[in-house]
Design a protein around this motif. Structure first.
Motif, mmCIF file in Angstrom:
data_model
loop_
_atom_site.group_PDB
_atom_site.id
_atom_site.type_symbol
_atom_site.label_atom_id
_atom_site.label_comp_id
_atom_site.label_asym_id
_atom_site.label_seq_id
_atom_site.Cartn_x
_atom_site.Cartn_y
_atom_site.Cartn_z
ATOM 1 N N GLU A 1 0.852 -1.186 0.000
ATOM 2 C CA GLU A 1 0.000 0.000 0.000
ATOM 3 C C GLU A 1 0.892 1.242 0.000
ATOM 4 O O GLU A 1 1.893 1.293 0.725
ATOM 5 N N PRO A 2 0.573 2.262 -0.823
ATOM 6 C CA PRO A 2 1.416 3.470 -0.871
ATOM 7 C C PRO A 2 1.651 4.086 0.505
ATOM 8 O O PRO A 2 2.749 4.594 0.773
ATOM 9 N N ALA A 3 0.656 4.050 1.362
ATOM 10 C CA ALA A 3 0.804 4.658 2.691
ATOM 11 C C ALA A 3 1.779 3.887 3.580
ATOM 12 O O ALA A 3 2.186 4.395 4.624
ATOM 13 N N ARG A 4 2.160 2.664 3.166
ATOM 14 C CA ARG A 4 3.041 1.854 4.000
ATOM 15 C C ARG A 4 4.469 1.781 3.458
ATOM 16 O O ARG A 4 5.349 1.171 4.072
ATOM 17 N N ILE A 5 4.724 2.418 2.310
ATOM 18 C CA ILE A 5 6.037 2.292 1.672
ATOM 19 C C ILE A 5 7.144 2.903 2.533
ATOM 20 O O ILE A 5 8.227 2.321 2.675
ATOM 21 N N ALA A 6 6.894 4.072 3.108
ATOM 22 C CA ALA A 6 7.932 4.727 3.921
ATOM 23 C C ALA A 6 8.327 3.839 5.101
ATOM 24 O O ALA A 6 9.520 3.730 5.444
ATOM 25 N N GLU A 7 7.364 3.180 5.721
ATOM 26 C CA GLU A 7 7.647 2.285 6.844
ATOM 27 C C GLU A 7 8.490 1.096 6.390
ATOM 28 O O GLU A 7 9.413 0.667 7.094
ATOM 29 N N ILE A 8 8.182 0.575 5.213
ATOM 30 C CA ILE A 8 8.929 -0.565 4.690
ATOM 31 C C ILE A 8 10.364 -0.171 4.359
ATOM 32 O O ILE A 8 11.313 -0.905 4.672
ATOM 33 N N VAL A 9 10.547 0.988 3.731
ATOM 34 C CA VAL A 9 11.893 1.460 3.387
ATOM 35 C C VAL A 9 12.727 1.658 4.648
ATOM 36 O O VAL A 9 13.906 1.274 4.709
ATOM 37 N N GLN A 10 12.123 2.251 5.667
ATOM 38 C CA GLN A 10 12.851 2.464 6.922
ATOM 39 C C GLN A 10 13.247 1.136 7.562
ATOM 40 O O GLN A 10 14.374 0.981 8.045
ATOM 41 N N ALA A 11 12.339 0.170 7.548
ATOM 42 C CA ALA A 11 12.636 -1.131 8.146
ATOM 43 C C ALA A 11 13.725 -1.871 7.378
ATOM 44 O O ALA A 11 14.500 -2.635 7.966
ATOM 45 N N SER A 12 13.816 -1.641 6.069
ATOM 46 C CA SER A 12 14.807 -2.356 5.252
ATOM 47 C C SER A 12 16.236 -1.954 5.596
ATOM 48 O O SER A 12 17.163 -2.753 5.450
ATOM 49 N N GLY A 13 16.431 -0.702 6.036
ATOM 50 C CA GLY A 13 17.772 -0.220 6.348
ATOM 51 C C GLY A 13 18.668 -0.071 5.129
ATOM 52 O O GLY A 13 19.899 -0.064 5.247
ATOM 53 N N LEU A 14 18.075 0.076 3.945
ATOM 54 C CA LEU A 14 18.855 0.088 2.710
ATOM 55 C C LEU A 14 19.346 1.470 2.291
ATOM 56 O O LEU A 14 20.367 1.562 1.597
#
Length: 261
Positions: free
Chosen positions: A71-84
């Motif tokens: 979901e677009p609203a969850r992308i920032a959370e996923i990017v932060q969790a990835s640590g990439l």
């Protein structure tokens, strides 16, 4: 008798301080002679290290990090969790990235595809599908998946709603979720339900009565709905208006006139 000459040797005198010239000679490092080929090899190695270190194309930027399936609203959370972000592509551990992102409650699975140079990474996300909206004791709204996992909602999509403190155990949550969908399969209009730890599913009907359906499969819920409707029709004919009707046991339904759950 003739005198003999005795010569003082270093062994007799002990260690003697070195002169400045001797010290310079002792500290002089041996000369390393490199062939032309070896010198070129060392220079090439140093240039390679500098390129790996200084070239920005080796580092992951937001522009070269793609998140698909979320979901677009969850992308920032996923990017932060990835640590990439800002990480050198040589240090990207796809397995570790997948583990960190999969730890997010809304993410069921993730596949990591990376590109070495220029640095790039693609995260293919499979999110959990919400099947129920849950309002907890503090009034916080959550989504629940079929496996009992709760996660933050990102929109107001139409979902069955359940209010009340759910069981702590995953098995208990799953049983409640299944019971909600079993009841709604029989009667879709019962979209707003409450959960009571003692009585199970409770529905407030159009007249304000609390109807206790408990927990169960679709067959059990169909029988309870049938008994509820027959009992309400009979009570209305007799002018009786109970506050609570309990149909968990269809063979022996019960009702209360003066109290609520």
């Amino acid at each position: 008798m003739a005198k003999r000459r005795y010569y003082r040797t270093a062994a007799l005198l002990g260690a003697q301080p070195m002169s400045r010239r001797q010290r310079r000679k002792a500290l002089r490092l041996p000369r390393v002679r490199l062939s032309r080929r070896a010198a070129l090899g060392v220079a090439a190695f140093l240039l390679l290290v500098l390129w790996l270190w200084l070239d920005g194309n080796w580092y992951l930027s937001a522009e070269r990090l793609q998140v698909e399936g979320a979901e677009p609203a969850r992308i920032a959370e996923i990017v932060q969790a990835s640590g990439l972000l800002g990480l050198h592509s040589l240090w990207v551990d796809a397995e570790a990235v997948a583990k960190r992102v999969s730890a997010l409650p809304a993410v069921r699975s993730v596949r990591v595809e990376r590109q070495l140079y220029p640095a790039g990474c693609r995260l293919l996300i499979e999110e959990r599908e919400p099947v129920l909206r849950w309002v907890d004791e503090q009034g916080e709204r959550w989504w629940l998946s079929a496996d009992g996992t709760r996660f933050r909602p990102v929109d107001d999509r139409p979902l069955p709603e359940l209010v009340g403190p759910l069981p702590r155990e995953v098995e208990g949550k799953v049983e409640v979720i299944r019971s909600v969908h079993a009841l709604l399969a029989v009667e879709p209009s019962f979209a707003h339900l409450e959960y009571n730890a003692r009585y199970g599913l409770v529905w407030n009907d159009e007249s304000g009565r609390q109807i206790v359906f408990g927990l169960g499969d679709e067959t059990a819920m169909a029988r309870r709905v049938e008994v509820y409707r027959a009992l309400v029709a009979d009570l209305d004919r007799r002018g009786v208006f109970p506050l609570v009707i309990d149909v968990r046991f269809p063979e022996a339904p019960a009702y209360a006139m003066d109290r609520r759950l």
